[in-house]
Design an enzyme around this catalytic site. Sequence first.
Site, PDB file in Angstrom:
ATOM      1  N   TYR A 192      34.820  49.043  36.690  1.00 27.45           N
ATOM      2  CA  TYR A 192      35.166  48.330  37.912  1.00 27.45           C
ATOM      3  C   TYR A 192      36.609  48.471  38.204  1.00 27.45           C
ATOM      4  O   TYR A 192      37.117  49.447  37.870  1.00 27.45           O
ATOM      5  CB  TYR A 192      34.577  47.016  37.717  1.00 27.45           C
ATOM      6  CG  TYR A 192      34.335  46.456  39.231  1.00 27.45           C
ATOM      7  CD1 TYR A 192      33.363  46.998  39.955  1.00 27.45           C
ATOM      8  CD2 TYR A 192      35.167  45.258  39.555  1.00 27.45           C
ATOM      9  CE1 TYR A 192      33.220  46.525  41.174  1.00 27.45           C
ATOM     10  CE2 TYR A 192      34.959  44.801  40.952  1.00 27.45           C
ATOM     11  CZ  TYR A 192      34.003  45.300  41.686  1.00 27.45           C
ATOM     12  OH  TYR A 192      33.886  44.789  42.987  1.00 27.45           O
ATOM     13  N   ARG A 245      34.564  48.168  54.319  1.00 27.29           N
ATOM     14  CA  ARG A 245      35.954  47.428  53.742  1.00 27.29           C
ATOM     15  C   ARG A 245      35.945  47.541  52.102  1.00 27.29           C
ATOM     16  O   ARG A 245      35.734  46.593  51.296  1.00 27.29           O
ATOM     17  CB  ARG A 245      36.246  46.188  54.265  1.00 27.29           C
ATOM     18  CG  ARG A 245      37.632  45.960  54.083  1.00 27.29           C
ATOM     19  CD  ARG A 245      37.621  44.180  54.282  1.00 27.29           C
ATOM     20  NE  ARG A 245      36.928  43.541  53.185  1.00 27.29           N
ATOM     21  CZ  ARG A 245      37.172  43.442  51.971  1.00 27.29           C
ATOM     22  NH1 ARG A 245      38.534  43.793  51.412  1.00 27.29           N
ATOM     23  NH2 ARG A 245      36.402  42.771  51.030  1.00 27.29           N
ATOM     24  N   LYS A 263      29.049  46.275  40.343  1.00 27.99           N
ATOM     25  CA  LYS A 263      28.709  44.854  40.330  1.00 27.99           C
ATOM     26  C   LYS A 263      27.516  44.593  39.442  1.00 27.99           C
ATOM     27  O   LYS A 263      27.677  43.726  38.789  1.00 27.99           O
ATOM     28  CB  LYS A 263      28.639  44.363  41.561  1.00 27.99           C
ATOM     29  CG  LYS A 263      29.971  44.243  42.585  1.00 27.99           C
ATOM     30  CD  LYS A 263      30.934  43.047  42.074  1.00 27.99           C
ATOM     31  CE  LYS A 263      31.964  43.078  43.025  1.00 27.99           C
ATOM     32  NZ  LYS A 263      32.818  41.779  42.817  1.00 27.99           N
ATOM     33  N   GLU A 335      28.712  42.798  49.604  1.00 27.19           N
ATOM     34  CA  GLU A 335      29.944  43.112  49.117  1.00 27.19           C
ATOM     35  C   GLU A 335      30.852  44.143  50.185  1.00 27.19           C
ATOM     36  O   GLU A 335      30.110  44.933  50.614  1.00 27.19           O
ATOM     37  CB  GLU A 335      29.733  43.881  47.960  1.00 27.19           C
ATOM     38  CG  GLU A 335      29.531  43.018  46.604  1.00 27.19           C
ATOM     39  CD  GLU A 335      30.782  42.556  45.998  1.00 27.19           C
ATOM     40  OE1 GLU A 335      31.768  43.160  46.419  1.00 27.19           O
ATOM     41  OE2 GLU A 335      30.614  41.550  45.359  1.00 27.19           O
ATOM     42  N   ASP A 336      32.005  43.537  50.200  1.00 28.07           N
ATOM     43  CA  ASP A 336      33.022  44.565  50.919  1.00 28.07           C
ATOM     44  C   ASP A 336      32.297  45.073  52.263  1.00 28.07           C
ATOM     45  O   ASP A 336      32.657  46.175  52.809  1.00 28.07           O
ATOM     46  CB  ASP A 336      33.113  45.968  50.087  1.00 28.07           C
ATOM     47  CG  ASP A 336      34.081  45.686  48.743  1.00 28.07           C
ATOM     48  OD1 ASP A 336      34.460  44.518  48.869  1.00 28.07           O
ATOM     49  OD2 ASP A 336      34.223  46.430  48.089  1.00 28.07           O
ATOM     50  N   ASP A 358      30.558  37.654  47.788  1.00 27.26           N
ATOM     51  CA  ASP A 358      31.481  37.648  46.676  1.00 27.26           C
ATOM     52  C   ASP A 358      33.235  37.565  47.112  1.00 27.26           C
ATOM     53  O   ASP A 358      33.838  37.123  46.470  1.00 27.26           O
ATOM     54  CB  ASP A 358      31.163  38.683  45.654  1.00 27.26           C
ATOM     55  CG  ASP A 358      32.092  38.479  44.389  1.00 27.26           C
ATOM     56  OD1 ASP A 358      32.138  37.449  43.761  1.00 27.26           O
ATOM     57  OD2 ASP A 358      32.465  39.507  43.732  1.00 27.26           O
ATOM     58  N   ASP A 359      33.208  38.446  48.137  1.00 22.72           N
ATOM     59  CA  ASP A 359      34.432  38.574  48.883  1.00 22.72           C
ATOM     60  C   ASP A 359      35.039  37.167  49.385  1.00 22.72           C
ATOM     61  O   ASP A 359      36.343  36.648  49.113  1.00 22.72           O
ATOM     62  CB  ASP A 359      34.483  39.645  49.651  1.00 22.72           C
ATOM     63  CG  ASP A 359      33.930  40.825  49.388  1.00 22.72           C
ATOM     64  OD1 ASP A 359      34.662  41.511  48.374  1.00 22.72           O
ATOM     65  OD2 ASP A 359      33.222  41.495  49.998  1.00 22.72           O
ATOM     66  N   ASN A 500      43.089  44.492  45.637  1.00 25.69           N
ATOM     67  CA  ASN A 500      42.888  45.368  44.768  1.00 25.69           C
ATOM     68  C   ASN A 500      42.915  46.774  45.495  1.00 25.69           C
ATOM     69  O   ASN A 500      42.554  46.638  46.753  1.00 25.69           O
ATOM     70  CB  ASN A 500      41.240  45.171  44.269  1.00 25.69           C
ATOM     71  CG  ASN A 500      41.189  43.972  43.074  1.00 25.69           C
ATOM     72  OD1 ASN A 500      42.212  44.048  42.263  1.00 25.69           O
ATOM     73  ND2 ASN A 500      40.604  43.077  43.234  1.00 25.69           N
TER      74      ASN A 500
END
Length: 644
Positions: A192, A245, A263, A335-336, A358-359, A500
């Site tokens: 990850y 993203r 993930k 996610e993202d 999660d973000d 990150n």
Amino acid sequence: MISLSASSFLNKPGSTHFSLRQPRTRISSPPAFFRVFSALGSNRDPNGSVLIETTASSSSSLETSAAADIVPKSTVSGGVQDVYGEDAATEDMPITPWSLSVASGYTLLRDPHHNKGLAFSHRERDAHYLRGLLPPTVISQDLQVKKMMHTLRQYQVPLQRYMAMMDLQETNERLFYKLLIDHVEELLPVVYTPTVGEACQKYGSIFLRPQGLFISLKEKGKILEVLRNWPEKNIQVIVVTDGERILGLGDLGCQGMGIPVGKLSLYTALGGVRPSACLPVTIDVGTNNEKLLNDEFYIGLRQRRATGEEYSELMHEFMTAVKQNYGEKVVIQFEDFANHNAFDLLAKYGTTHLVFNDDIQGTASVVLAGLIAALRFVGGSLSSHRFLFLGAGEAGTGIAELIALEISKKSQIPLEEARKNIWLVDSKGLIVSSRKESIQHFKKPWAHDHEPIKELVDAVKAIKPTVLIGTSGVGKTFTQDVVETMAELNEKPIILSLSNPTSQSECTAEEAYTWSQGRAIFASGSPFAPVEYEGKTFVPGQANNAYIFPGFGLGLIMSGTIRVHDDMLLAASEALAEQLMEEHYEKGMIFPPFRNIRKISARIAAKVAAKAYELGLATRLPQPKELEQCAESSMYSPSYRSYR
């Protein structure tokens, strides 16, 4: 019509065919090398013998024939029989891609779910036709782990380690998870962040085998059918991205698949969710990344991103199909996604599906846990501190809202009042009430009365925060002036550099400790090595979402929860903060070490499940008496199984 002749699928006159509509006849005593079964799975009996449909005229002769007598002796070069009819066809003639699997150990060695490599015992090698297919030695799984770690440590480039780990996952699933669980602190940065970011950037070049489902605009109207193509049917967790993203790297389109894959690897390794219950999904609506659009190795749709109604319709079809195919209790983790879509999707489906971003929510929960732990160093309660964020996107506003919720809950004050000590800076400067008409809806709760300020260092001087949190996705933005100002204002400034991957971190651990004269309470999104400063060793914390989402997801699954509630996120944060021991505080840590992550995940799962039962959102009844023990006992074990 199926034929086992060399002209199997060419329909040549005179070839022997066996109709699927006629009575089935058992071939007596076929030799081991020719025990086959149809890819359809409908012609195999429980004993593994071959069942072939025959016409009445051929039935009697087949009953007494050996399997080798059925197939004409026509061969291709090397004496290999042309079972599939490929060599008898010209290159431009179509053939039917039936798959015939030999019931020997050869396919077993290539099945990642059951392969054990050299760990197959002598008895298993005899029982499963493995003799000669493996070297004679038998080794333990622990020795395999030791050997793999030795191999991985030879690689100097992190991406090479990532590729080696992904290859292992595709060849020996249990060994992959055993390796990751036993060496989680060393391998987490490999599978990850930060390495997964580089893997996504180069995904087209390193792509060998598909992992997960790729759903593009070409599948519009057929998404339910696509979901049914996935071989596993009992899915409990889906991680989905549209790649717009990816971490702090921007729009990577279809190549964002590395995120769901990574993930879900952690869902299994850290949270104990079975690998077969996990489904990675990438929604491909194009990309606005010109470099990818011009890259000959790019694996996604070569078009600009779909937006508006076209995008919404595809996502709605996906969400509807998931619920129809897997039921109401499947966890869907976003996610993202870009900010505008992330908030809209969470708001739209939060009341109809078991969704979790999660973000927004995972990051908020882990950061809140770190802040609760940091109070041990700085004293007071959250309500007595002042927070300043650099970054007002999904992560920044999500963290801010959860902090406000915790303050509101603990201090018994209205949420609007709790928000007043939380300030955000975006690309245009401090978010203030005079900007309220021009900012996005999710930023408006944080627009307080103050004169506009453009620069971060000036905002620090004016707001005088005790906590500085970076979620900007822009590296080197916590400059020496900013950190030194924080140190002038606070005896122990709390500085969280969360962006990150490592290259996008607002500052490094060394910079934070050095510029604050070793007084900063520091944590980051990506890992940093311990720092020596004036004879003292500081161990920077990593505010990694992997602390939260595996245990959080396990808690939802084990309780049969049907909706996510904010109180569950608060429960997860408090459970994580409770895991810090005195020895951790002595090293300046605000997050526990990852080596105990499975115990931590079990504790979080138990707290989340307990809150779900309390709120009446759990459907698995009656409630287990010992939820933590229930969580631990339900976790997937990567240890090899013995085969009959």
